[in-house]
Design an enzyme around this catalytic site. Structure first.
Site, PDB file in Angstrom:
ATOM      1  CE  LYS A 131      43.240  24.779  42.844  1.00 28.46           C
ATOM      2  NZ  LYS A 131      42.661  25.921  42.067  1.00 28.46           N
TER       3      LYS A 131
HETATM    4  N1  GLU Z   1      37.917  27.796  38.442  1.00 30.97           N
HETATM    5  C1  GLU Z   1      37.687  27.447  39.700  1.00 30.97           C
HETATM    6  C2  GLU Z   1      38.836  26.228  40.204  1.00 30.97           C
HETATM    7  O1  GLU Z   1      39.418  25.717  39.360  1.00 30.97           O
HETATM    8  C3  GLU Z   1      36.527  26.538  40.135  1.00 30.97           C
HETATM    9  C4  GLU Z   1      35.429  27.420  40.155  1.00 30.97           C
HETATM   10  C5  GLU Z   1      34.129  27.068  40.504  1.00 30.97           C
HETATM   11  O2  GLU Z   1      33.957  25.870  40.778  1.00 30.97           O
HETATM   12  O3  GLU Z   1      33.169  27.765  40.856  1.00 30.97           O
HETATM   13  O4  GLU Z   1      39.051  26.123  41.426  1.00 30.97           O
END
Ligand code: GLU
Length: 494
Positions: A260
């Site tokens: 990421k």
């Molecule tokens: N906030 C999380 C992320 O950016 C995603 C959470 C979700 O989709 O449940 O990976």
């Protein structure tokens, strides 16, 4: 467990990015699949910002996420910037809501205060590992009496809030992976908040998804292990669980996980290097999905957003990892570039052209169009263009050795350049066309050797080993410039 819904109608889906980094390809893919799913089934696409991680969340990242989603052509029905009936759409603005449900869970004895210190927990963890058990919370604070809790709270002993996790197996029907089962005893009582106004991800996400009436949670496979923890919370809060779908991991070509935080996977970076939004959209959608193969038809891989929407179907999303192949991205981009009108291509290349050549490059639009038209087939990304066309706007700089064809010698090269100057000087300006030039030069090239004559001619004009051919370049440069460049070449080899 909610039974799997066979027909999807008016789903409510969301993308919930954490603004802890630039918008990257993985999140873009999740956003895109959710958007497609909403569009396909007449649903709503919601954008929620998950900024509970106060230290790492930054407004600059949130802005980037929104800007790049818009650039990719995504629109949303509810969420940050557009509003909606189920907001706020930024977690940091929903603290009252989280607090309310934390109290409710504690009152109902579905969650509890845990006063264990980090040191105590670490010791217990080590002991469990020594015994060969998978580490999980031992439940010391699960059944503290009301008096003990009151006493500790009065004495300001730091605490976290844990959810009581039942010792059972939880299974759900993943939209992509089918039946998935987890043994809750392996992870035990999770911390769901560090305090009443400090909810953690798994808890906040459940409250939000419920409140925003999310019907399908479609996200990356890296969240798969969070799903049973979230189901435990849905059950504790007595809420209906949504459907879940986990998109396959995006893998680097060596099949390792794409990180990421790996700088160059941010969408902004691809945009900066000259990938078209429609090409990136097209490429990303193929990361884990492809259209149905119809008998006797070759799968079409260059698709517009509308065509993708037409053939998109969640059932065709694969389980196995999706390999990120940059060559494929380049190919898709070049194909989309070929489809652009010349005016659109110039407009999209504008920042690249201006940066390399300044504003003057746009003075002679006719000339610019001819130059770009000649090169568009070779462009993989817009940033390639400036390198390819540089010699049309600046005199090429190259070593004299480059003028010499393969095993030829400087003396012959000199003779051939001299010959070309005389041959072309006799041509009228009006005859400086591709056809006429070929008629004059080609018979001589056959006599003297194609490479012997055409190679130094091309290098004199472009200064490059690989460039467009001399019969394409000369009519654009014109007679005067062509001869001037040949004379410069002649001087080099003197
Ligand atoms: N906030 C999380 C992320 O950016 C995603 C959470 C979700 O989709 O449940 O990976």
């Amino acid at each position: 467990m909610t039974p799997r819904k066979e027909t999807v109608k008016n789903p409510r889906v969301r993308i919930a990015p954490s603004p802890t980094g630039y918008f990257h390809i993985g999140t873009a893919r999740t956003a895109l699949f959710n958007w497609l799913f909403a569009k396909k089934y007449d649903g709503k696409f919601i954008v929620r910002i998950e900024d509970t991680d106060k230290e790492r969340s930054k407004i600059e990242f949130e802005k980037d996420i929104i800007e790049q989603m818009r650039w990719l052509g995504l629109t949303w029905d509810e969420g940050v910037e557009v509003g909606g009936d189920f907001g706020p759409y930024r977690q940091s603005e929903c603290l009252d809501l989280y607090e309310k449900y934390l109290h409710q869970l504690i009152e109902k004895k579905r969650a509890y205060y845990c006063f264990c210190s980090a040191e105590e927990l670490e010791i217990k963890k080590q002991e469990m590992m020594t015994r060969g058990e998978s580490p999980r919370y031992d439940g010391s604070c699960r059944n503290l009496s009301a008096d003990v809790i009151e006493e500790k709270l009065k004495n300001k002993i730091p605490y976290v809030i844990r959810i009581k996790t039942p010792d059972k197996k939880i299974s759900f029907n993943d939209m992509i992976r089918g039946k998935v089962e987890f043994d809750c005893s392996l992870f035990g009582d999770q911390v769901i908040a560090k305090g009443f106004r400090e909810p953690l991800y798994n808890f906040a996400v459940v409250v939000d998804d419920h409140h925003m009436r999310i019907s399908h949670v479609i996200r990356g496979e890296d969240h798969l292990s969070n799903t049973p923890k979230q189901i435990v919370l849905y059950e504790a809060l007595e809420w209906e669980t949504p459907e879940f779908g986990h998109l396959p991991l995006i893998l680097a070509p060596d099949k390792s996980k794409m990180s990421k935080r790996f700088g160059d996977v941010s969408v902004a970076e691809y945009r900066r290097t000259g990938y078209l939004a429609e090409a990136l959209f097209n490429f990303i959608v193929f990361l884990g999905w492809h259209p149905e193969e119809k008998p006797g038809e070759v799968i079409k891989e260059i698709l517009t957003k509308e065509e993708i929407l037409e053939s998109f179907d969640m059932k065709r999303v694969q389980k196995g990892g999706a390999i990120f192949n940059v060559d494929k991205l380049n190919w898709i981009n070049s194909e989309h570039i070929k489809k652009l009108s010349i005016n659109d291509l110039i407009e999209k290349s504008l920042p690249f052209l201006e940066e390399s050549f300044g504003k003057e490059i746009f003075t002679d639009q006719k000339y610019l169009k001819k130059v770009i038209e000649l090169h568009r087939e070779r462009v993989k990304k817009l940033s390639d263009l400036t390198e390819l066309i540089g010699y049309f706007f600046n005199l090429p700089d190259y070593p004299k050795e480059l003028l010499v064809w393969k095993d030829s010698i400087l003396e012959n090269t000199k003779g051939n350049i001299d010959f070309l100057i005389n041959l072309l000087s006799d041509l009228k300006n009006d005859n400086f066309t591709k056809n006429q030039l070929e008629v004059i030069v080609m018979p001589e090239a056959e006599k003297r050797g194609r490479g012997e004559l055409l190679w130094p001619l091309r290098v004199a004009l472009s200064g490059m080993k690989n460039s467009a051919g001399p019969f394409e370049i000369m009519p654009i440069l014109g007679k005067k410039e062509t001869l001037s460049r040949l004379k410069i070449a002649l001087e080099k080899v003197q």
